[in-house]
Design a protein around this motif. Structure first.
Motif, PDB file in Angstrom:
ATOM      1  N   ARG A   1       0.804  -1.225   0.000  1.00 12.78           N
ATOM      2  CA  ARG A   1       0.000   0.000   0.000  1.00 12.78           C
ATOM      3  C   ARG A   1       0.841   1.281   0.000  1.00 12.78           C
ATOM      4  O   ARG A   1       0.428   2.282  -0.571  1.00 12.78           O
ATOM      5  CB  ARG A   1      -1.004  -0.003   1.146  1.00 12.78           C
ATOM      6  N   SER A   2       2.031   1.265   0.594  1.00 11.65           N
ATOM      7  CA  SER A   2       2.859   2.479   0.598  1.00 11.65           C
ATOM      8  C   SER A   2       3.354   2.799  -0.816  1.00 11.65           C
ATOM      9  O   SER A   2       3.383   3.954  -1.223  1.00 11.65           O
ATOM     10  CB  SER A   2       4.039   2.343   1.558  1.00 11.65           C
ATOM     11  N   LYS A   3       3.695   1.773  -1.574  1.00  6.05           N
ATOM     12  CA  LYS A   3       4.130   1.975  -2.958  1.00  6.05           C
ATOM     13  C   LYS A   3       2.942   2.396  -3.829  1.00  6.05           C
ATOM     14  O   LYS A   3       3.070   3.236  -4.711  1.00  6.05           O
ATOM     15  CB  LYS A   3       4.778   0.709  -3.506  1.00  6.05           C
ATOM     16  N   ARG A   4       1.789   1.805  -3.556  1.00  5.22           N
ATOM     17  CA  ARG A   4       0.579   2.160  -4.301  1.00  5.22           C
ATOM     18  C   ARG A   4       0.212   3.618  -4.053  1.00  5.22           C
ATOM     19  O   ARG A   4      -0.152   4.345  -4.971  1.00  5.22           O
ATOM     20  CB  ARG A   4      -0.571   1.227  -3.911  1.00  5.22           C
ATOM     21  N   ARG A   5       0.339   4.058  -2.801  1.00  3.09           N
ATOM     22  CA  ARG A   5       0.070   5.472  -2.489  1.00  3.09           C
ATOM     23  C   ARG A   5       1.031   6.385  -3.230  1.00  3.09           C
ATOM     24  O   ARG A   5       0.635   7.417  -3.772  1.00  3.09           O
ATOM     25  CB  ARG A   5       0.188   5.720  -0.986  1.00  3.09           C
ATOM     26  N   LYS A   6       2.296   6.000  -3.264  1.00  5.80           N
ATOM     27  CA  LYS A   6       3.320   6.812  -3.934  1.00  5.80           C
ATOM     28  C   LYS A   6       3.061   6.902  -5.438  1.00  5.80           C
ATOM     29  O   LYS A   6       3.157   7.977  -6.021  1.00  5.80           O
ATOM     30  CB  LYS A   6       4.701   6.212  -3.666  1.00  5.80           C
ATOM     31  N   ARG A   7       2.738   5.779  -6.057  1.00  2.00           N
ATOM     32  CA  ARG A   7       2.497   5.756  -7.511  1.00  2.00           C
ATOM     33  C   ARG A   7       1.107   6.256  -7.880  1.00  2.00           C
ATOM     34  O   ARG A   7       0.879   6.670  -9.006  1.00  2.00           O
ATOM     35  CB  ARG A   7       2.655   4.343  -8.053  1.00  2.00           C
ATOM     36  N   GLY A   8       0.172   6.122  -6.974  1.00  2.00           N
ATOM     37  CA  GLY A   8      -1.195   6.519  -7.279  1.00  2.00           C
ATOM     38  C   GLY A   8      -2.084   5.343  -7.636  1.00  2.00           C
ATOM     39  O   GLY A   8      -3.296   5.452  -7.603  1.00  2.00           O
ATOM     40  N   TYR A   9      -1.508   4.219  -7.982  1.00  2.00           N
ATOM     41  CA  TYR A   9      -2.244   3.002  -8.306  1.00  2.00           C
ATOM     42  C   TYR A   9      -1.266   1.849  -8.443  1.00  2.00           C
ATOM     43  O   TYR A   9      -0.054   2.038  -8.472  1.00  2.00           O
ATOM     44  CB  TYR A   9      -3.067   3.139  -9.592  1.00  2.00           C
ATOM     45  N   ASP A  10      -1.829   0.652  -8.556  1.00  2.00           N
ATOM     46  CA  ASP A  10      -1.073  -0.578  -8.755  1.00  2.00           C
ATOM     47  C   ASP A  10      -1.233  -0.962 -10.226  1.00  2.00           C
ATOM     48  O   ASP A  10      -2.348  -1.203 -10.689  1.00  2.00           O
ATOM     49  CB  ASP A  10      -1.663  -1.646  -7.826  1.00  2.00           C
ATOM     50  N   GLN A  11      -0.137  -0.993 -10.977  1.00  2.00           N
ATOM     51  CA  GLN A  11      -0.227  -1.229 -12.419  1.00  2.00           C
ATOM     52  C   GLN A  11      -0.773  -2.615 -12.763  1.00  2.00           C
ATOM     53  O   GLN A  11      -1.521  -2.758 -13.724  1.00  2.00           O
ATOM     54  CB  GLN A  11       1.119  -0.988 -13.114  1.00  2.00           C
ATOM     55  N   ALA A  12      -0.450  -3.647 -11.988  1.00  2.00           N
ATOM     56  CA  ALA A  12      -1.005  -4.980 -12.259  1.00  2.00           C
ATOM     57  C   ALA A  12      -2.515  -4.972 -12.036  1.00  2.00           C
ATOM     58  O   ALA A  12      -3.274  -5.587 -12.785  1.00  2.00           O
ATOM     59  CB  ALA A  12      -0.333  -6.035 -11.379  1.00  2.00           C
ATOM     60  N   GLN A  13      -2.952  -4.242 -11.021  1.00  2.00           N
ATOM     61  CA  GLN A  13      -4.384  -4.130 -10.755  1.00  2.00           C
ATOM     62  C   GLN A  13      -5.083  -3.380 -11.882  1.00  2.00           C
ATOM     63  O   GLN A  13      -6.195  -3.737 -12.268  1.00  2.00           O
ATOM     64  CB  GLN A  13      -4.620  -3.428  -9.424  1.00  2.00           C
ATOM     65  N   LYS A  14      -4.446  -2.360 -12.427  1.00  2.00           N
ATOM     66  CA  LYS A  14      -5.041  -1.626 -13.559  1.00  2.00           C
ATOM     67  C   LYS A  14      -5.181  -2.535 -14.774  1.00  2.00           C
ATOM     68  O   LYS A  14      -6.205  -2.516 -15.453  1.00  2.00           O
ATOM     69  CB  LYS A  14      -4.208  -0.390 -13.919  1.00  2.00           C
ATOM     70  N   LEU A  15      -4.147  -3.334 -15.050  1.00  2.00           N
ATOM     71  CA  LEU A  15      -4.241  -4.285 -16.163  1.00  2.00           C
ATOM     72  C   LEU A  15      -5.394  -5.262 -15.936  1.00  2.00           C
ATOM     73  O   LEU A  15      -6.176  -5.543 -16.847  1.00  2.00           O
ATOM     74  CB  LEU A  15      -2.932  -5.055 -16.313  1.00  2.00           C
ATOM     75  N   ALA A  16      -5.502  -5.767 -14.713  1.00  2.00           N
ATOM     76  CA  ALA A  16      -6.586  -6.691 -14.375  1.00  2.00           C
ATOM     77  C   ALA A  16      -7.942  -6.002 -14.508  1.00  2.00           C
ATOM     78  O   ALA A  16      -8.890  -6.580 -15.045  1.00  2.00           O
ATOM     79  CB  ALA A  16      -6.394  -7.230 -12.959  1.00  2.00           C
ATOM     80  N   HIS A  17      -8.026  -4.767 -14.032  1.00  2.00           N
ATOM     81  CA  HIS A  17      -9.287  -4.013 -14.068  1.00  2.00           C
ATOM     82  C   HIS A  17      -9.784  -3.815 -15.504  1.00  2.00           C
ATOM     83  O   HIS A  17     -10.948  -4.080 -15.812  1.00  2.00           O
ATOM     84  CB  HIS A  17      -9.106  -2.666 -13.374  1.00  2.00           C
ATOM     85  N   PHE A  18      -8.906  -3.361 -16.370  1.00  2.00           N
ATOM     86  CA  PHE A  18      -9.318  -3.133 -17.757  1.00  2.00           C
ATOM     87  C   PHE A  18      -9.663  -4.445 -18.459  1.00  2.00           C
ATOM     88  O   PHE A  18     -10.582  -4.491 -19.281  1.00  2.00           O
ATOM     89  CB  PHE A  18      -8.240  -2.366 -18.530  1.00  2.00           C
ATOM     90  N   THR A  19      -8.964  -5.516 -18.116  1.00  2.00           N
ATOM     91  CA  THR A  19      -9.277  -6.817 -18.709  1.00  2.00           C
ATOM     92  C   THR A  19     -10.601  -7.344 -18.172  1.00  2.00           C
ATOM     93  O   THR A  19     -11.398  -7.918 -18.925  1.00  2.00           O
ATOM     94  CB  THR A  19      -8.129  -7.821 -18.454  1.00  2.00           C
ATOM     95  N   ALA A  20     -10.862  -7.137 -16.893  1.00  2.00           N
ATOM     96  CA  ALA A  20     -12.150  -7.543 -16.316  1.00  2.00           C
ATOM     97  C   ALA A  20     -13.297  -6.829 -17.031  1.00  2.00           C
ATOM     98  O   ALA A  20     -14.318  -7.448 -17.344  1.00  2.00           O
ATOM     99  CB  ALA A  20     -12.183  -7.239 -14.825  1.00  2.00           C
ATOM    100  N   ALA A  21     -13.115  -5.540 -17.289  1.00  2.00           N
ATOM    101  CA  ALA A  21     -14.143  -4.774 -18.012  1.00  2.00           C
ATOM    102  C   ALA A  21     -14.300  -5.302 -19.435  1.00  2.00           C
ATOM    103  O   ALA A  21     -15.427  -5.437 -19.936  1.00  2.00           O
ATOM    104  CB  ALA A  21     -13.778  -3.293 -18.021  1.00  2.00           C
ATOM    105  N   GLU A  22     -13.207  -5.620 -20.070  1.00  2.00           N
ATOM    106  CA  GLU A  22     -13.215  -6.160 -21.436  1.00  2.00           C
ATOM    107  C   GLU A  22     -13.961  -7.494 -21.501  1.00  2.00           C
ATOM    108  O   GLU A  22     -14.680  -7.770 -22.453  1.00  2.00           O
ATOM    109  CB  GLU A  22     -11.767  -6.329 -21.918  1.00  2.00           C
ATOM    110  N   LEU A  23     -13.793  -8.313 -20.468  1.00  2.00           N
ATOM    111  CA  LEU A  23     -14.365  -9.663 -20.477  1.00  2.00           C
ATOM    112  C   LEU A  23     -15.665  -9.793 -19.688  1.00  2.00           C
ATOM    113  O   LEU A  23     -16.320 -10.829 -19.744  1.00  2.00           O
ATOM    114  CB  LEU A  23     -13.339 -10.656 -19.923  1.00  2.00           C
TER     115      LEU A  23
END
Length: 167
Positions: free
Chosen positions: A53-75
């Motif tokens: 969570r500290s790295k996620r806060r620093k970056r603003g998001y988790d890139q693997a989660q974003k990939l999963a999120h967009f794929t979930a929406a796609e499927l």
């Protein structure tokens, strides 16, 4: 995709510059592959390898989660990112050898105590880059121990193993 040339640049922009275009584009490509291979039709839940969570806060998001999120929406598949956790650590996986990666992954990933019931479910687990498989193997094992029937793994890029990553 192979983790080289333009793909490396795109993933670094996704991780460091908040460029989500690559994640959206990748989700469409990966969605097609997952449908073609019959995995999309079997998956009940999509999740991702967690970032601390500290790295996620620093970056603003988790890139693997974003990939999963967009794929979930796609499927059209349900998402759940409250299954696995990660302890805070300082070592970056890409700096470790294959045997070090396995040990490191076993030490930092864990099942969240208040996770949803996934007994009998087929889980599609995402990461951004696949190198040795240590991270996905450890996280898959945790999901199986939590009751998942099957765990399918997906990553948008894979490295070519070099001497540093071999045992």
């Amino acid at each position: 995709m192979r983790y080289e040339d333009i793909c490396v640049k795109a993933i670094h922009q996704l991780k460091d510059d908040r460029q989500l275009n690559f994640a959206e584009y990748s989700a469409k490509l990966l969605g097609n592959v997952l449908r073609k291979n019959g995995i999309a039709q079997q998956a009940d839940i999509i999740t991702s390898v967690p970032m601390h969570r500290s790295k996620r806060r620093k970056r603003g998001y988790d890139q693997a989660q974003k990939l999963a999120h967009f794929t979930a929406a796609e499927l059209g598949i349900k998402e759940n990112y409250r299954l696995l956790g990660r302890t805070k650590d300082t070592a970056e996986q890409h700096t470790l050898t294959a045997s070090e990666r396995k040990t490191h992954a076993e030490e930092i990933y864990f099942s969240l105590p208040d996770h949803a019931d996934i007994k009998g479910k087929n889980v599609l687990l995402f990461d951004d880059v696949y190198t040795t498989g240590s991270t996905l193997n450890v996280c898959s094992g945790l999901l199986k121990n939590m009751g998942a029937k099957n765990v399918f793994c997906a990553a948008i890029a894979t490295t070519l193993l070099d001497e540093k990553h071999k045992e």
